[in-house]
Design a protein around this motif. Sequence first.
Motif, PDB file in Angstrom:
ATOM      1  N   ASP A 158      58.535  39.822  34.637  1.00  0.00           N
ATOM      2  CA  ASP A 158      57.908  38.726  35.440  1.00  0.00           C
ATOM      3  C   ASP A 158      57.054  39.407  36.483  1.00  0.00           C
ATOM      4  O   ASP A 158      55.807  39.346  36.738  1.00  0.00           O
ATOM      5  N   GLU A 159      57.581  40.696  37.014  1.00  0.00           N
ATOM      6  CA  GLU A 159      56.843  41.659  38.067  1.00  0.00           C
ATOM      7  C   GLU A 159      55.877  42.234  37.240  1.00  0.00           C
ATOM      8  O   GLU A 159      54.484  42.204  37.932  1.00  0.00           O
ATOM      9  N   ALA A 160      55.955  42.505  35.863  1.00  0.00           N
ATOM     10  CA  ALA A 160      54.650  43.264  35.250  1.00  0.00           C
ATOM     11  C   ALA A 160      53.598  42.225  34.832  1.00  0.00           C
ATOM     12  O   ALA A 160      52.262  42.436  34.880  1.00  0.00           O
ATOM     13  N   ALA A 161      53.950  40.890  34.611  1.00  0.00           N
ATOM     14  CA  ALA A 161      52.893  39.897  34.577  1.00  0.00           C
ATOM     15  C   ALA A 161      52.259  39.594  35.862  1.00  0.00           C
ATOM     16  O   ALA A 161      50.997  39.307  35.816  1.00  0.00           O
ATOM     17  N   ALA A 162      53.074  39.396  36.894  1.00  0.00           N
ATOM     18  CA  ALA A 162      52.259  39.188  38.193  1.00  0.00           C
ATOM     19  C   ALA A 162      51.369  40.349  38.594  1.00  0.00           C
ATOM     20  O   ALA A 162      50.388  40.034  39.211  1.00  0.00           O
ATOM     21  N   VAL A 163      51.844  41.596  38.455  1.00  0.00           N
ATOM     22  CA  VAL A 163      51.060  42.704  38.526  1.00  0.00           C
ATOM     23  C   VAL A 163      49.643  42.566  37.620  1.00  0.00           C
ATOM     24  O   VAL A 163      48.645  42.836  38.287  1.00  0.00           O
ATOM     25  N   GLY A 164      49.711  42.189  36.580  1.00  0.00           N
ATOM     26  CA  GLY A 164      48.643  41.971  35.578  1.00  0.00           C
ATOM     27  C   GLY A 164      47.770  40.965  36.074  1.00  0.00           C
ATOM     28  O   GLY A 164      46.355  41.232  36.015  1.00  0.00           O
TER      29      GLY A 164
END
Length: 551
Positions: free
Chosen positions: A366-372
Amino acid sequence: MTAVDPHTDSRPEARAFKVEDLIRYARAGRIRVPPFQRDFKWERDDVEKLIDSILRGYPIGTLLLWSRKGLAGQVTLGDVTFDVNERTDAWFVVDGQQRIVSLVSTLLPGHRRADKFDLYFDLERAEVAHARRGAMPSTALPLNRVVDSEDLLAWLDEFRAVLKPDQVRLAVRAGKLLREYEVPAYVVDVTDESIVRKIFERTNTTGKPLVVSEVFNALHATLDRNPPVSLKDVVERLRARSLGELDEDYVLRSLLAIEGKDRSGDLQRQLADVDIAASVGRVERALDHVFGFLAQDAGIPHLRLLPYMSPLAVLSAFFDRFPTPSNRARRLLTRWLWRGTASEELRGDGKGMRPALEALRTASSDEAAAVGILKTVSSSRPETQPAAAFNLRHARPRVLAMLLARLRPQDLRTGEPLDVSALLSSNEDVFPQILTHKPESLPASEESVFSSIGNRLLHPPVKGLSFFPALQQWTGSQLPLGLAPNLDAHVLVSHGLGLIETRLLQSGDRSAFLTARRNRLEAETTRLIDSRSEWDHSDRPSIAALSANEE
């Protein structure tokens, strides 16, 4: 980073306190508020929801208490003040002040309650209600008479003649639920204030506690949900969330984003291999989470004021894949929404959402997606341009209108808080002009101020009323602050009228009044955008997320 000592004496002790015990501790002066805590910020609706959540058995979060010496003197919790003795075992509220103050000020018997705490349990409707003008019905059980069971029985004896047997049983049941509800807490026994601050910071920025959007959804979900079978069903169900009505086209865009389909292609062919019934259910659940995120995290009070609609598809796809993201992921999504609004990169028909959707599909968490997703918009603060005119078809005026809503406007006729959600959901013009005719003294170079946010209120229309002369009359100069008895400063401030604007209003200088109010609201709107965009903050994943990825 210093080494961790597993034997440190600063480990918090897990406890659980019944509400009746918290009230007793508060009255005894054991519960106190440390000097670094912020002021009480909750409004009446927040207090109502807290009591309602307790009665329903919903989680209300964990308290963080700091055990230390408390001096003799006066202890203030909200609008309640106690004279207390010195004690070595006082608990200072580090996290949970709003909840503690709300419980004490609402439930403590024997003191006069402020309006926001003057709550009742309506035994006829079985719901929490606030005191209204005029006499309360005999079926309204005052909530400051339920914590003491003897006091509750005394109230029941007083009104037993007019109460039905099932209402008596309901009153007893409600009292028991409130008294015996257990609030989880951590008690920290250290002398170093910095340790307490560090614990508070980490409990509010890491981990996966029950998020506010989940509470939002729990409070508004219906119990008899049959599977939706059409986009119209989704729209009808989401309307109950009080965020406004969503056009079916945006529901469809969200469905296609969830399914990884291209909206520009042939729709029938795109959906040939899709289980429509299951997909409609997925999009409803995803949008339900999106609505909670918009209202509680992003600070969007109504869809009518959402600057751009195209991000809904990305958010739906995100919450479909990650229904309960971390605090950090939601915070990064908030930055994406507001930075893209400020830079206008989210403007358009949705084509600009493709990079964000691609970042979501390739992310592992989820955090990697939000960062992207966040990386698809600029991280540099753009130069802010004032809105040329107040027109809700454009993004900047919507944000300006959002500010008017955030001021919690009050009715200029009664002083009562306005139901902003109901106003924005109505078909009426709820942003009336203060001046309906352009001032003759207004220079041609300043004519734009007449059509700006400076000349708008968020208020129901009042037939036959011109707001400028009415405001002048209400703010007569016979009082020291220039405020008439029936319209105090709080009502004026709730419409963006501070002391400077009020004095210009009284002077009759229409042009200067509009200019001052426009400049004030524009400046506050810029601060709002900056606070949500967090331009100077790190956009990297949290340490917890990085550690999880390494494992």
